[in-house]
Every structure is written in structure tokens, then in C-alpha cells.
Scaffold this motif. Structure first.
Motif, PDB file in Angstrom:
ATOM      1  N   GLU A  47      64.525  29.995  40.382  1.00 36.98           N
ATOM      2  CA  GLU A  47      63.187  28.462  40.435  1.00 36.98           C
ATOM      3  C   GLU A  47      62.671  28.099  39.035  1.00 36.98           C
ATOM      4  OE1 GLU A  47      61.034  30.038  43.507  1.00 36.98           O
ATOM      5  OE2 GLU A  47      62.583  30.251  44.929  1.00 36.98           O
ATOM      6  N   PRO A  48      62.243  26.866  39.178  1.00 38.86           N
ATOM      7  CA  PRO A  48      61.167  26.328  38.338  1.00 38.86           C
ATOM      8  C   PRO A  48      60.002  27.358  37.737  1.00 38.86           C
ATOM      9  CG  PRO A  48      62.681  24.623  39.043  1.00 38.86           C
ATOM     10  CD  PRO A  48      62.524  25.872  40.394  1.00 38.86           C
ATOM     11  N   ASN A 105      65.945  28.374  34.296  1.00 40.50           N
ATOM     12  CA  ASN A 105      65.834  27.369  35.171  1.00 40.50           C
ATOM     13  C   ASN A 105      67.604  28.296  35.524  1.00 40.50           C
ATOM     14  OD1 ASN A 105      64.079  26.214  35.584  1.00 40.50           O
ATOM     15  ND2 ASN A 105      65.348  24.825  34.270  1.00 40.50           N
ATOM     16  N   ASP A 133      56.386  34.535  35.988  1.00 35.69           N
ATOM     17  CA  ASP A 133      56.056  33.383  35.597  1.00 35.69           C
ATOM     18  C   ASP A 133      55.453  33.521  34.804  1.00 35.69           C
ATOM     19  OD1 ASP A 133      53.918  34.413  37.710  1.00 35.69           O
ATOM     20  OD2 ASP A 133      54.364  32.353  39.173  1.00 35.69           O
ATOM     21  N   GLU A 190      70.663  25.082  29.470  1.00 36.36           N
ATOM     22  CA  GLU A 190      70.535  25.169  31.043  1.00 36.36           C
ATOM     23  C   GLU A 190      71.467  24.615  31.397  1.00 36.36           C
ATOM     24  OE1 GLU A 190      65.937  24.080  31.678  1.00 36.36           O
ATOM     25  OE2 GLU A 190      65.512  25.789  29.722  1.00 36.36           O
ATOM     26  N   SER A 196      64.751  19.813  37.237  1.00 33.64           N
ATOM     27  CA  SER A 196      63.785  20.426  36.723  1.00 33.64           C
ATOM     28  C   SER A 196      62.722  19.482  36.182  1.00 33.64           C
ATOM     29  CB  SER A 196      63.513  21.812  36.496  1.00 33.64           C
ATOM     30  OG  SER A 196      62.524  22.576  36.513  1.00 33.64           O
ATOM     31  N   ASP A 197      61.058  19.713  36.496  1.00 31.45           N
ATOM     32  CA  ASP A 197      60.710  18.768  35.191  1.00 31.45           C
ATOM     33  C   ASP A 197      60.631  19.831  34.138  1.00 31.45           C
ATOM     34  OD1 ASP A 197      59.901  16.885  36.949  1.00 31.45           O
ATOM     35  OD2 ASP A 197      58.291  17.808  38.025  1.00 31.45           O
ATOM     36  N   GLU A 198      61.089  20.808  33.942  1.00 27.10           N
ATOM     37  CA  GLU A 198      60.944  22.063  32.714  1.00 27.10           C
ATOM     38  C   GLU A 198      61.064  20.985  31.477  1.00 27.10           C
ATOM     39  OE1 GLU A 198      61.038  26.793  32.060  1.00 27.10           O
ATOM     40  OE2 GLU A 198      60.442  25.598  33.765  1.00 27.10           O
TER      41      GLU A 198
END
Length: 681
Positions: A47-48, A105, A133, A190, A196-198
Motif C-alpha cells: 500500500e502507498p 509499492n 510507514d 516499481e 500511486s502518488d508516491e
């Protein structure tokens, strides 16, 4: 209505925080290579915002818990090569003082096997991993995996793994990649279909980093203008161009060509990086290369102090100077190249500093190009501006002793940074030559000597006999003196946040508690430890067993602070170092509560008769860490660390006192502790 909305929001937030996190999704697949060889593929979608960690371990086996793959039934097959991984990258984490190898990710692992039993239908594997995280870490946990060589078989992964353990089978751990092969952040791979915004955040952070390097080197280029090798060239060069037809355009091109030459210098490094993508990582961690830079910087510093001059060969300079007589664009280019070569005795050390600094960043050759562009811009564009606006020349100060002062000032900076490279090598090789106290003492001496020089108390070969101290020089001397005094308490254990990341970490020192202080002396020597207790961080008396801590709490009639923590929990260390260290918090932890720290990643195996299957998670509890993690999950339905609970001497939660997680606000944490102590009373 507004109050109702706030109440509902608070309730929802509470429910969201009090839950068992599971941010990873693991899948397996098999590729057949031949009748006896297979490729076992494990993929994890993350998960992000969360990270899983590489199989490669950090320096001295410290840092987050590395991922492990344990293979069962190896009498039927053999492992071929390492368990390759895709998606991992290295990123420096300040709290560990080292590179951490992690996934974001998406993670992919590939292990090749060769069958020794052709009747093998499936292979059972247990993946042991940790996930964190930015605010919490989950306890390391096993993931049961099945690789089906025959798709017709039906098996339950947990049942298979538990059966192996119950039969006393010992798994074989797969070998992972070496840390030196893992790329720095910015080069990670990735999964393409993970939205994802990452990615955008990483790109934005990388761009900020490149701009920081550019502007830092821009300042270095401008400073180099004010050295004896370059400053006298400004009026000579500008005067030459202003007397030529089209001279202003040629002056602009002259400045642009200086910028271009320095950018061209960085291009070969892109070739090196394409051949070996992790070459910059190898550079930054290679102890012998760091020692080489240390020696080079020391030589440059001595040169800046006036002992000797480092110059390019005269034959090369003469050839380039002759080529500048061609005229036109080619002539202007060679004039710019002549300046670059002639001024090398002043620019060379600064370029070396740029190169050495960039090697320790994550940007690789791109960062070096940004640095060289910044340096070339700072050095070359002023020539272009003076050619366009020659009247600006009247505002330039006259040449004088201040030029040598600038050069010597840069020499002191070179000397200080030289020891950073020696420290890097020392940390990697664990020689303990430049421990924290020695490093800080060297910097105190260097910047103290710089202050004395700027105040005119130290004379060097190129200084004039009766040189006056200007206002600017005096102010710079005061800054150097203040900085030196600021560093001084670091020898006795002060944190020195202003230069965080430059000195070795506090754990790499002769006296982790500060010079002149020994843990065995002072107050702790007079305190008799309770049975089964030990001195934890800040000399707090602590227990690492729940039942033993409760037993002691009954004796002293105090509440118990349960600290669900982990050896590899970054935010646990932050709480200990930045919150628990505050006097008001430390006083409560030492006097008003009994601290019980339960490490959920403790790998020590439980005795066979104490192992069990969790009623809450249905997972097999085999280690001490599993036991404490299961206690936290089954009791509080939370599996993140740090996590704090206040209970009475019988283990009952204190009425009206909620449990809390990562709380960096000292006042908020103090309020929570005081509420618990008052409620207990």
C-alpha cells in the motif's frame, strides 16, 4: 450539527487507528525452465506510504528487519543462486545513520530451483518480513507461501508450514543480494500498473534535491570568482571583448562556454553510470575511494594555505592559448578553456569538493551535472554580464590581500570536509580511528583556527605584513568562533542538530554517554536493580517480560507502562531520544511508573512447550517477539509500534485512559502519562 460532525469524526478516527494493519498482498507463481528447473516468483503489492525491506542487511546488521525466505522440504530440491529481488532501493535514514534497503509499492523476488525428486508437487516457503510507514512499524511476521509445480494439487499454506514445524523440520534460508548491488533512491523499479502518488512525490523531492545542489554549487562558483587566480582575469577579459567588434556577443559566449566546459566534464560519469548503475553508490561507500578523497582534500587545503601551487602543465596551457588565436566561436571557446586551465589552482579544490559531495547523494551522474552546471554558471555568467554592462566594472573592489583571505578561507573548509571522507571510510571498515568525539574535536580545532586567522592572530605565507582587518572579515571571524563554540559541547555528548549527518552517530564513540561519563558510575551505580530488570535508555529501570514487570509493580504499588516496541522500529527510537529524554517525561518514567518494553521483533525462540497457535490471528506463535505481538493484537487490535498502554499491577487497563501510538508532542505525551498516574492513584 457542527458538534455532532466533530464527534463522529473523532469516533471514526479512533476506529481507524485501533485496527490491525495489513498493507501487503503476497502472491506466487512458477515458471518452468526445464523438466528439473523452475523459477519461483513471489510478488508483493504494498500500500502507498508503506515499505517492506530488502533481504540485504545494513551495516553491522543493524536497521530494519531484513526480509527472509525459508524453504522447506529441501530434500526434494536444491536452491540455485540467490533469491533475486526487483524494486528495492537504498535510502539514507538519519535515525539509523546508514542506508536502508527497502521496497515501495511493489516487490518481486525470483528464486531458481533444481528438483532432486521429480515427483515433487509443490514447494512450501515462509517469508519473514517487516513493514513500516513514516509513523509506525508493524511487527515482523511470517507469510506462508505455496509454489505449485502441479496446479492440480490443493494445499493450505499455513497448514503445510505448521506441519513442517511440528515435525521438527529445519528450513533452509535463501541467500539474498549484497547491499552493494542495490541502487540509490531515484533508480528504483516499481510495478507499472501500481497507481500511486508516491512516484510524483519522489520526482518532486528529487527535483528539489537537484536544485539544492545546483544553487549550492552556484554559490561555490561565485566564491571562486573572488580568488587570486580568477578575480584579476575579470577586467582583463572584459576589456579585451569590449575593444572587439561584436565584443559583447563574444563576451556572452565566453561565459556560456565556461558553463558548457564544466557541464562537459560531467558527461563521462553518465557513461560510467550506464555501464554500472550502482557505481555512485559504490563510490560513496568504498572506503579506499573515501581515503583517496581525504588525501586529495588535504593536499588542496595545504595548497590554499600557500605552501605550493597546483597548476596545469604549461605545455597544455600554451597549446590551448594558441588555439584561442583562431578567432570566431572556436577562438572564444578556447579562450574560455584557457581560463579554466589557468585558474585550476583555485577552482580545482572547489571542483573536487563538488565532486566529493555529490558522490554521497542519491542523484548520481545527474546530480553531478547539476552541480557542474551550477558551478560553471556561478563562474562564467559574471564574465558575460560584465561584457554586456562594462560600467559595472567600476563597482568591483580592487585586488588586494582580501583575495588571499578568500582562498585561505576555502582552504579551511577543504580541511574540515576532508575528515568527513576519512570518517566515512572509518565507519565502513569499523577501524574506530575517527569516532564522534575525535571528529568533533577536529572540527572545533579547524573552525577555531579559522577564527584566529580571520582575526589576524595567525599569518600564512601569502598574507601581507600589516594587513588590516575589514568589517566583513571580522564578522566572518565571529561566525567561525561562534560555530566552533557551538561544536564544543558535542565532545561531551551534545546532539549538535545543526550538523546532523556529518559526524559519526553517537553510538560510534568512545563514550556513548558523553566524555567523562560512565554508565557504571554516578547515580546508576548506587541503584540496586530489581530482579529480572535492566537499565534501558536514559538509565530507566525496565523489564522485557510482561509477567515479571507486573510482579514488580505489585511490590512497589505503581502502574505499568507497556511499551510495545521493536529493535528495528525507527519511530520507537525517535520517541526514546526526543520525547523520553525531556526532563518532565524522564522524571515520570523513572519514578511514577514501571516500564515494561516488549520487543515484537525479538527472534529468540520460545521453548517448544510454550509455542501455540494464536486464537486471534490463527498464526503459529514460535518466538518471543511473536508472543508480544500477539498480546498487542489480541488485546488492543493494533499491530503498529510504538504503542503505549497504561495498566494497573494486575494488568487491567486504567479506566478512562486510552492507549496511544507515536506521539512526538512532548506536552501531549506528558499529559497522557500524568492522567494515567492520577487515575491509578
Amino acid at each position: 450539527m457542527r458538534k455532532l460532525f466533530i464527534a463522529l469524526t473523532a469516533l471514526i478516527s479512533l476506529q481507524l487507528t485501533a485496527q490491525v494493519e495489513d498493507p501487503t498482498d503476497w502472491t506466487t507463481s512458477v515458471e518452468k525452465i526445464s523438466d528439473t528447473e523452475y523459477l519461483l516468483i513471489t510478488e508483493a503489492n504494498i500500500e502507498p506510504g508503506w515499505h517492506v525491506y530488502s533481504q540485504a542487511k545494513g551495516e553491522k546488521d543493524e536497521g530494519p528487519v531484513a526480509t527472509e525466505f525459508n524453504f522447506f522440504g529441501t530434500e526434494d530440491f536444491e536452491l540455485v543462486g540467490i533469491n533475486k529481488e526487483t524494486g528495492t532501493y537504498a535510502e539514507y535514514v538519519e535515525i539509523w545513520g546508514m542506508d536502508v534497503y527497502q521496497f515501495a509499492n511493489y516487490a518481486r523476488f525470483e528464486q531458481k530451483i533444481r528438483l532432486t525428486n521429480p515427483e515433487t508437487e509443490y514447494i512450501a516457503v515462509e517469508a519473514y518480513f517487516m513493514v513500516c510507514d513514516d509513523t509506525q512499524c508493524l511487527p515482523p511476521s511470517p507469510e506462508s507461501l505455496i509454489f505449485k509445480l502441479d496446479n492440480s494439487v490443493s494445499v493450505v499454506p499455513d497448514d503445510v508450514i505448521n506441519a513442517y514445524y511440528d515435525a521438527g523440520a529445519e528450513p533452509i534460508k535463501a541467500d539474498g543480494p549484497k547491499a552493494s548491488t542495490i541502487k540509490k533512491k531515484g533508480d528504483k523499479h516499481e510495478k507499472k500498473d501500481v497507481d500511486s502518488d508516491e512516484d510524483d512525490e519522489d520526482d518532486e523531492e528529487e527535483n528539489k534535491s537537484l536544485w539544492t545542489i545546483f544553487f549550492g554549487c552556484l554559490v561555490a562558483g561565485i566564491l571562486t570568482l573572488a580568488t587570486p587566480c580568477v578575480f584579476p582575469m575579470i577586467p582583463m577579459t572584459v576589456s579585451f571583448f569590449t575593444k572587439q567588434a561584436g565584443g559583447r556577443l563574444q563576451g556572452v559566449l565566453y561565459g556560456v562556454f565556461i558553463l558548457l566546459i564544466y557541464v562537459l566534464f560531467s558527461l563521462p560519469f553518465h557513461l560510467f553510470e550506464s555501464v554500472s548503475p550502482d557505481i555512485f553508490n559504490e563510490f560513496s561507500t568504498n572506503p579506499w575511494l573515501n581515503i583517496f578523497f581525504f588525501v586529495v582534500f588535504i593536499i588542496f587545503a595545504i595548497s590554499f594555505f600557500g605552501a605550493f601551487e597546483i597548476t596545469m602543465p604549461n605545455s597544455l596551457i600554451n597549446k590551448v592559448d594558441k588555439a584561442s588565436n583562431v578567432g570566431g566561436l572556436i577562438g572564444v571557446f578556447f579562450m574560455a578553456l584557457t581560463l579554466v586551465l589557468v585558474s585550476f589552482s583555485c577552482t580545482g579544490p572547489v571542483i573536487g569538493a563538488v565532486l566529493g559531495s555529490v558522490l554521497s547523494t542519491d542523484g548520481g551522474a545527474t546530480a553531478l551535472t547539476a552541480g557542474m552546471a551550477g558551478f560553471g554558471f556561478g563562474l562564467g555568467i559574471p564574465f558575460a554580464l560584465f561584457a554586456i554592462f562594462p560600467s559595472w566594472m567600476n563597482s568591483l573592489p580592487k585586488s588586494g590581500g582580501w583575495l588571499n583571505t578568500v582562498k585561505v578561507f576555502l582552504g579551511f573548509l577543504e580541511l574540515a570536509f576532508a575528515f568527513k571522507f576519512l570518517s566515512n571510510a572509518d565507519l565502513v571498515m569499523q577501524w574506530h580511528w575517527i569516532e564522534r568525539e575525535i571528529f568533533i574535536a577536529i572540527w572545533v580545532a579547524v573552525f577555531g583556527a579559522l577564527a584566529l586567522y580571520l582575526f589576524g592572530k595567525i599569518k600564512l605565507p601569502h598574507d601581507g605584513p600589516d594587513q588590516n582587518i575589514s568589517v566583513g572579515r571580522m564578522l566572518l571571524g565571529l561566525c567561525s568562533l561562534v560555530f566552533s563554540l557551538y561544536l564544543l559541547p558535542g565532545i561531551w555528548g551534545a546532539p549538535l542538530k545543526l550538523i546532523s549527518g556529518f559526524p559519526p552517530p553517537s553510538t560510534y564513540s568512545e563514550s556513548p554517554y558523553g566524555v567523562g561519563y560512565k554508565k557504571s558510575g554516578g547515580v546508576t551505580a548506587a541503584i540496586e536493580l530489581p530482579e529480572h530488570a535492566h537499565f534501558a535508555v536514559h538509565d530507566i529501570i525496565a523489564f522485557d517480560d510482561y509477567e515479571e514487570g507486573l510482579a514488580y509493580a505489585k511490590e512497589v504499588n505503581k502502574p505499568v507502562l507497556i511499551d510495545f516496541t521493536g529493535w528495528a522500529c525507527v519511530n520507537c527510537r525517535k520517541m526514546e531520544e526526543r520525547v523520553w529524554a525531556e526532563p518532565q517525561i524522564l522524571n515520570i518514567l523513572k519514578n511514577d511508573v514501571v516500564l515494561v518494553s516488549l520487543y515484537v521483533d525479538e527472534k529468540k525462540a520460545l521453548p517448544k512447550e510454550e509455542q501455540y497457535t494464536s486464537e486471534f490471528t490463527q498464526k503459529r506463535i514460535r518466538s518471543v517477539g511473536n508472543k508480544w505481538s500477539d498480546l498487542q493484537i489480541s488485546r488492543y487490535q493494533v499491530n503498529a509500534q510504538p504503542y503505549y498502554a497504561l495498566v494497573d499491577e494486575n494488568g487491567n487497563d486504567l479506566k478512562g485512559v486510552e492507549q496511544i501510538g507515536y506521539t512526538p508532542d512532548v506536552d501531549e505525551y506528558e499529559k497522557w502519562l500524568k492522567e494515567g498516574v492520577e487515575q491509578y492513584k
